[in-house]
Scaffold this motif. Structure first.
Motif, PDB file in Angstrom:
ATOM      1  N   LEU A 227      49.128  40.985  23.851  1.00  0.00           N
ATOM      2  CA  LEU A 227      49.999  41.151  25.013  1.00  0.00           C
ATOM      3  C   LEU A 227      50.365  39.778  25.576  1.00  0.00           C
ATOM      4  O   LEU A 227      49.527  38.862  25.584  1.00  0.00           O
ATOM      5  CB  LEU A 227      49.299  41.977  26.090  1.00  0.00           C
ATOM      6  CG  LEU A 227      49.047  43.447  25.760  1.00  0.00           C
ATOM      7  CD1 LEU A 227      48.165  44.075  26.837  1.00  0.00           C
ATOM      8  CD2 LEU A 227      50.348  44.206  25.644  1.00  0.00           C
ATOM      9  N   PRO A 228      51.603  39.607  26.062  1.00  0.00           N
ATOM     10  CA  PRO A 228      52.048  38.287  26.558  1.00  0.00           C
ATOM     11  C   PRO A 228      51.540  37.998  27.966  1.00  0.00           C
ATOM     12  O   PRO A 228      52.308  37.835  28.917  1.00  0.00           O
ATOM     13  CB  PRO A 228      53.577  38.408  26.509  1.00  0.00           C
ATOM     14  CG  PRO A 228      53.836  39.854  26.736  1.00  0.00           C
ATOM     15  CD  PRO A 228      52.700  40.596  26.065  1.00  0.00           C
ATOM     16  N   ARG A 229      50.220  37.952  28.115  1.00  0.00           N
ATOM     17  CA  ARG A 229      49.625  37.647  29.405  1.00  0.00           C
ATOM     18  C   ARG A 229      48.230  37.072  29.190  1.00  0.00           C
ATOM     19  O   ARG A 229      47.630  37.226  28.118  1.00  0.00           O
ATOM     20  CB  ARG A 229      49.561  38.886  30.298  1.00  0.00           C
ATOM     21  CG  ARG A 229      48.588  39.950  29.828  1.00  0.00           C
ATOM     22  CD  ARG A 229      48.640  41.177  30.725  1.00  0.00           C
ATOM     23  NE  ARG A 229      47.600  42.135  30.385  1.00  0.00           N
ATOM     24  CZ  ARG A 229      47.465  43.326  30.948  1.00  0.00           C
ATOM     25  NH1 ARG A 229      48.316  43.701  31.897  1.00  0.00           N
ATOM     26  NH2 ARG A 229      46.499  44.156  30.595  1.00  0.00           N
ATOM     27  N   LEU A 230      47.725  36.393  30.227  1.00  0.00           N
ATOM     28  CA  LEU A 230      46.379  35.846  30.220  1.00  0.00           C
ATOM     29  C   LEU A 230      45.619  36.396  31.418  1.00  0.00           C
ATOM     30  O   LEU A 230      46.212  36.709  32.457  1.00  0.00           O
ATOM     31  CB  LEU A 230      46.408  34.315  30.304  1.00  0.00           C
ATOM     32  CG  LEU A 230      46.973  33.556  29.105  1.00  0.00           C
ATOM     33  CD1 LEU A 230      47.138  32.084  29.455  1.00  0.00           C
ATOM     34  CD2 LEU A 230      46.055  33.713  27.892  1.00  0.00           C
ATOM     35  N   ARG A 231      44.315  36.498  31.266  1.00  0.00           N
ATOM     36  CA  ARG A 231      43.454  36.902  32.377  1.00  0.00           C
ATOM     37  C   ARG A 231      42.660  35.669  32.804  1.00  0.00           C
ATOM     38  O   ARG A 231      41.878  35.124  32.030  1.00  0.00           O
ATOM     39  CB  ARG A 231      42.518  38.038  31.943  1.00  0.00           C
ATOM     40  CG  ARG A 231      41.759  38.642  33.091  1.00  0.00           C
ATOM     41  CD  ARG A 231      41.122  39.951  32.725  1.00  0.00           C
ATOM     42  NE  ARG A 231      40.066  39.811  31.739  1.00  0.00           N
ATOM     43  CZ  ARG A 231      39.262  40.791  31.362  1.00  0.00           C
ATOM     44  NH1 ARG A 231      39.416  41.998  31.868  1.00  0.00           N
ATOM     45  NH2 ARG A 231      38.332  40.588  30.464  1.00  0.00           N
ATOM     46  N   LEU A 232      42.882  35.228  34.052  1.00  0.00           N
ATOM     47  CA  LEU A 232      42.349  33.943  34.510  1.00  0.00           C
ATOM     48  C   LEU A 232      41.574  34.097  35.813  1.00  0.00           C
ATOM     49  O   LEU A 232      41.883  34.962  36.638  1.00  0.00           O
ATOM     50  CB  LEU A 232      43.495  32.947  34.738  1.00  0.00           C
ATOM     51  CG  LEU A 232      44.401  32.644  33.544  1.00  0.00           C
ATOM     52  CD1 LEU A 232      45.613  31.860  34.012  1.00  0.00           C
ATOM     53  CD2 LEU A 232      43.645  31.871  32.475  1.00  0.00           C
ATOM     54  N   ARG A 233      40.603  33.213  36.001  1.00  0.00           N
ATOM     55  CA  ARG A 233      39.907  33.133  37.278  1.00  0.00           C
ATOM     56  C   ARG A 233      40.879  32.686  38.366  1.00  0.00           C
ATOM     57  O   ARG A 233      41.753  31.846  38.138  1.00  0.00           O
ATOM     58  CB  ARG A 233      38.744  32.145  37.198  1.00  0.00           C
ATOM     59  CG  ARG A 233      37.650  32.547  36.253  1.00  0.00           C
ATOM     60  CD  ARG A 233      36.407  31.683  36.407  1.00  0.00           C
ATOM     61  NE  ARG A 233      36.618  30.404  37.020  1.00  0.00           N
ATOM     62  CZ  ARG A 233      36.337  29.230  36.420  1.00  0.00           C
ATOM     63  NH1 ARG A 233      35.891  29.211  35.180  1.00  0.00           N
ATOM     64  NH2 ARG A 233      36.508  28.098  37.066  1.00  0.00           N
TER      65      ARG A 233
ATOM     66  N   LEU B  66      52.600  48.137  29.731  1.00  0.00           N
ATOM     67  CA  LEU B  66      53.224  48.527  28.471  1.00  0.00           C
ATOM     68  C   LEU B  66      54.735  48.681  28.660  1.00  0.00           C
ATOM     69  O   LEU B  66      55.203  49.050  29.729  1.00  0.00           O
ATOM     70  CB  LEU B  66      52.641  49.845  27.963  1.00  0.00           C
ATOM     71  CG  LEU B  66      51.177  49.820  27.518  1.00  0.00           C
ATOM     72  CD1 LEU B  66      50.740  51.225  27.123  1.00  0.00           C
ATOM     73  CD2 LEU B  66      50.969  48.861  26.372  1.00  0.00           C
ATOM     74  N   THR B  67      55.472  48.390  27.606  1.00  0.00           N
ATOM     75  CA  THR B  67      56.918  48.590  27.615  1.00  0.00           C
ATOM     76  C   THR B  67      57.276  49.514  26.463  1.00  0.00           C
ATOM     77  O   THR B  67      56.576  49.561  25.449  1.00  0.00           O
ATOM     78  CB  THR B  67      57.662  47.250  27.445  1.00  0.00           C
ATOM     79  OG1 THR B  67      57.207  46.604  26.244  1.00  0.00           O
ATOM     80  CG2 THR B  67      57.393  46.327  28.615  1.00  0.00           C
ATOM     81  N   PRO B  68      58.366  50.278  26.599  1.00  0.00           N
ATOM     82  CA  PRO B  68      58.760  51.189  25.510  1.00  0.00           C
ATOM     83  C   PRO B  68      59.032  50.417  24.219  1.00  0.00           C
ATOM     84  O   PRO B  68      59.600  49.320  24.235  1.00  0.00           O
ATOM     85  CB  PRO B  68      60.040  51.833  26.050  1.00  0.00           C
ATOM     86  CG  PRO B  68      59.949  51.691  27.532  1.00  0.00           C
ATOM     87  CD  PRO B  68      59.245  50.396  27.774  1.00  0.00           C
ATOM     88  N   ALA B  69      58.616  50.983  23.099  1.00  0.00           N
ATOM     89  CA  ALA B  69      58.827  50.351  21.800  1.00  0.00           C
ATOM     90  C   ALA B  69      60.237  50.648  21.308  1.00  0.00           C
ATOM     91  O   ALA B  69      60.689  51.798  21.343  1.00  0.00           O
ATOM     92  CB  ALA B  69      57.800  50.863  20.790  1.00  0.00           C
ATOM     93  N   ASN B  70      60.916  49.612  20.871  1.00  0.00           N
ATOM     94  CA  ASN B  70      62.267  49.767  20.345  1.00  0.00           C
ATOM     95  C   ASN B  70      62.204  49.982  18.835  1.00  0.00           C
ATOM     96  O   ASN B  70      62.567  49.120  18.042  1.00  0.00           O
ATOM     97  CB  ASN B  70      63.103  48.534  20.693  1.00  0.00           C
ATOM     98  CG  ASN B  70      64.559  48.689  20.293  1.00  0.00           C
ATOM     99  OD1 ASN B  70      65.042  49.805  20.126  1.00  0.00           O
ATOM    100  ND2 ASN B  70      65.250  47.572  20.130  1.00  0.00           N
ATOM    101  N   THR B  71      61.673  51.133  18.439  1.00  0.00           N
ATOM    102  CA  THR B  71      61.493  51.416  17.021  1.00  0.00           C
ATOM    103  C   THR B  71      61.519  52.919  16.792  1.00  0.00           C
ATOM    104  O   THR B  71      61.162  53.705  17.679  1.00  0.00           O
ATOM    105  CB  THR B  71      60.162  50.826  16.505  1.00  0.00           C
ATOM    106  OG1 THR B  71      59.991  51.189  15.131  1.00  0.00           O
ATOM    107  CG2 THR B  71      58.983  51.367  17.304  1.00  0.00           C
TER     108      THR B  71
END
Length: 313
Positions: A173-179, A4-9
């Motif tokens: 989220l900008p990621r993938l879960r891969l084998r 997680l990253t801090p929200a800019n809001t």
């Protein structure tokens, strides 16, 4: 927290997370209430879901366990508050993996957001959904499409929302879960964060950061252009094939791919059926028939993009 990253809001948060110290024993997490689900997998893991009720409504409790190790999540009736507790040997990274995946997926369902068990990529500014059960190849197909230039919209859970112009899918989220074997074809697995570090009895999967891999990610909700259903791979097939489905058939085919449908009451099921009916009536639903094996993945994705090009031009 990891991932997680801090929200800019300046917007007020709509979900509060309470973390408790790793001090409980598994015997303290017995389900006391209405048990709705209990699953055991071949890797020695178990999952329980139960509901307790009070004046505020129905509280959902989720327990993930392996031997004496566990992570428990307690969800308020609208998912406005989550309490997370874990045993001493479970790391915060492991618990967060569950939180950012299936747990927040269940929070969306508690808020009546229709979700499909699907990945999504962007083609010409519109979303192509890849729906399928666990192990159908959603992530492997997604990463190949990403390598072909398609921004990734979401991995595993596709949340659908009504916006101007029809149904849209929210970015994940900008990621993938891969084998790990798929990762090894293009990257060095040791350089990627393991999903379950130190858990040799579990499948070796890795998190692929899209930014670090040089792959694009969609950052805003996108209108849905089509849904492709990934059924079982066919070892006897040599070439992939796209099979269009009629709207009524497409609707029935979508229903098994809804996410956490247990969370819906009768009114919620009716709302979801209406949403999926609009989806099947407004965008093409296709069956993607594929050969087996990673070596055929390029041909499958080329065919999918060729078919999708006629829908988003």
């Amino acid at each position: 927290m990891p991932g997680l990253t801090p929200a800019n809001t300046a917007a007020a948060p709509d979900c509060f997370l309470e973390l408790t110290g790793p001090s409980l024993h598994l015997s303290d997490t017995d389900a006391r209430g209405e048990l709705t689900d209990e699953v055991h997998n071949p890797f020695g893991q178990s999952f329980k879901r139960w509901i307790t009720r009070d004046a505020a409504g129905a509280h959902v409790h989720l327990l993930y366990a392996q031997g004496s190790e566990f992570v428990r999540f307690d969800l308020a009736p609208r998912g406005e508050r989550i309490r997370m507790r874990r045993s001493a040997t479970v790391t915060l990274e492991e618990a967060t993996t569950l939180l950012l995946g299936p747990v927040l997926g269940q929070v969306l369902r508690l808020r009546n957001v229709t979700c499909l068990h699907a990945n999504a990529v962007a083609v010409n500014g519109r979303a192509i959904l890849l729906a399928g059960h666990t192990g159908a190849g959603k992530s492997s197909t997604t990463v190949m499409l990403a390598r072909m230039g398609c921004p990734v919209v979401t991995d595993d859970i596709a949340a659908l929302v009504e916006e101007t112009g029809g149904l849209h899918v929210l970015p994940g989220l900008p990621r993938l879960r891969l084998r790990a074997d798929l990762v090894a074809r293009y990257w060095t697995p040791a350089a990627l964060e393991p999903v379950w570090p130190g858990r040799e009895t579990l499948p070796d999967k890795r998190f692929l950061s899209l930014d670090r891999a040089g792959l694009a990610a969609a950052m805003h909700p996108l209108p849905i252009a089509a849904v492709y259903l990934l059924g079982p791979r066919d070892p006897g097939r040599t070439l992939p094939r796209v099979v269009p489905l009629h709207a009524a058939t497409g609707l029935l085919a979508l229903l098994p791919h809804t996410y956490a449908r247990w969370a819906l009451d009768q009114a919620g099921e009716a709302r979801e059926f209406a949403v999926l009916g609009r989806l099947a009536a407004s965008v093409p639903v296709r069956q993607l028939e594929r050969p087996d094996g990673l070596d055929t993945l390029t041909a499958t994705c080329e065919l999918l993009l060729q078919d999708a090009a006629g829908l988003v031009s």
